[in-house]
Design an enzyme around this catalytic site. Sequence first.
Site, short mmCIF file in Angstrom:
data_model
loop_
_atom_site.label_atom_id
_atom_site.label_comp_id
_atom_site.label_asym_id
_atom_site.label_seq_id
_atom_site.Cartn_x
_atom_site.Cartn_y
_atom_site.Cartn_z
N ASP A 177 0.83 -1.21 0.00
CA ASP A 177 0.00 0.00 0.00
C ASP A 177 0.87 1.27 0.00
O ASP A 177 1.98 1.26 0.50
CB ASP A 177 -0.91 -0.02 1.24
CG ASP A 177 -2.09 0.93 1.10
OD1 ASP A 177 -2.36 1.39 -0.03
OD2 ASP A 177 -2.75 1.21 2.12
N HIS A 219 2.31 3.35 -9.02
CA HIS A 219 2.17 1.91 -9.28
C HIS A 219 3.38 1.39 -10.06
O HIS A 219 3.88 0.30 -9.79
CB HIS A 219 0.87 1.62 -10.04
CG HIS A 219 -0.36 2.04 -9.28
ND1 HIS A 219 -0.54 1.72 -7.96
CD2 HIS A 219 -1.46 2.76 -9.65
CE1 HIS A 219 -1.71 2.22 -7.54
NE2 HIS A 219 -2.27 2.87 -8.56
N LEU A 260 10.62 -20.46 -5.18
CA LEU A 260 9.57 -19.63 -4.57
C LEU A 260 8.27 -19.71 -5.36
O LEU A 260 8.28 -19.65 -6.58
CB LEU A 260 10.06 -18.17 -4.55
CG LEU A 260 9.04 -17.11 -4.10
CD1 LEU A 260 8.81 -17.19 -2.59
CD2 LEU A 260 9.50 -15.70 -4.49
C1 IPE Z 1 -5.40 -2.71 -0.23
O1 IPE Z 1 -5.10 -1.37 -0.35
C2 IPE Z 1 -5.39 -3.36 -1.58
C3 IPE Z 1 -4.09 -3.52 -2.20
C4 IPE Z 1 -2.94 -3.18 -1.69
C5 IPE Z 1 -4.11 -4.13 -3.51
P1 IPE Z 1 -6.22 -0.25 -0.48
O2 IPE Z 1 -5.49 1.03 -0.64
O3 IPE Z 1 -7.18 -0.62 -1.54
O4 IPE Z 1 -6.96 -0.35 0.93
P2 IPE Z 1 -7.81 0.74 1.71
O5 IPE Z 1 -8.82 1.28 0.74
O6 IPE Z 1 -6.87 1.79 2.19
O7 IPE Z 1 -8.41 -0.02 2.85
C1 IPE Z 2 -1.61 0.22 -3.38
O1 IPE Z 2 -1.36 1.58 -3.39
C2 IPE Z 2 -1.80 -0.34 -4.77
C3 IPE Z 2 -3.17 -0.77 -5.09
C4 IPE Z 2 -4.16 -0.77 -4.26
C5 IPE Z 2 -3.43 -1.21 -6.46
P1 IPE Z 2 -2.54 2.64 -3.38
O2 IPE Z 2 -2.87 2.98 -4.79
O3 IPE Z 2 -3.66 2.18 -2.55
O4 IPE Z 2 -1.83 3.89 -2.71
P2 IPE Z 2 -2.48 4.90 -1.68
O5 IPE Z 2 -3.01 4.10 -0.54
O6 IPE Z 2 -3.55 5.63 -2.41
O7 IPE Z 2 -1.34 5.79 -1.28
MG MG Z 3 -4.09 2.37 -0.57
#
Ligand code: IPE
Ligand code: IPE
Ligand code: MG
Length: 235
Positions: free
Chosen positions: A15, A32, A126
Amino acid sequence: MIREDVPRHIAIIMDGNGRWAKRQGKPRLAGHKAGVAAVREAIGACVELEVDYLTIYSFSSENWSRPRDEVRGIMSLFVEVLAKEVRELNEQNVRVQIIGDMSAVPVKTRRAFNDCCASTAQNTGLTLVVALNYGGRGDIVAAVRRCMEDSVSGNMKPASLNQEAFAARLSTAGIPDPDLLIRTSGEQRLSNFLLWEAAYAELYFTDELWPDFSRESLLQALVEYQGRSRRYGGV
Ligand code: IPE
Ligand code: IPE
Ligand code: MG
């Protein structure tokens, strides 16, 4: 870090890509893209440490609610990255496996993953489990549905349903439960990840944003993990 006490299965909620990009004044997709390098590094470290399973939460069943361009960008990024990385994955003896509902994933992305899984299927090092369009609750409901179907078709008696029989119907069937679950970016929640499987996982949270999560960061998580006392309800 003690090499003999490396977790068998590490699961990561990657995240913070969006916040990383925002800090750099870039669009979310740049975050990303930067996150891909961190994935590569985590895979390399797990290969080196002889971890058996690495599960990465790459797209949740709730992430479809993001802006259309971001979703499209992520889906194309998968295609691009998989084509580029499959050789290296084979060289590292990594086997790729998917969990999640692939039926709703755009066809090009689905094909890229299927090709990658097929191409790496014989590898014995892995296992990289990619959670794509994955949600723990949805996965549990799908397993319940399979139980009901098996019951109706006479392949399973209700009385024979136990935890093992249930887990065998989850998309993680055959994969040991995660020992260590890492979440980056400072959030401390599961966001629908491995709800059943993480029952006894050690949870590790770090403020680092996913694109900044390095080999060193992973080693630090392992040191903390090795200092934990896993009791499973015992003493
Ligand atoms: C969880 O992150 C999903 C992934 C890392 C793929 P999110 O950014 O979607 O989660 P929330 O919305 O903060 O709970
Ligand atoms: C996690 O990073 C990746 C996915 C959920 C695909 P985020 O895109 O949720 O990044 P933040 O949480 O908005 O910083
Ligand atoms: Mg996120």
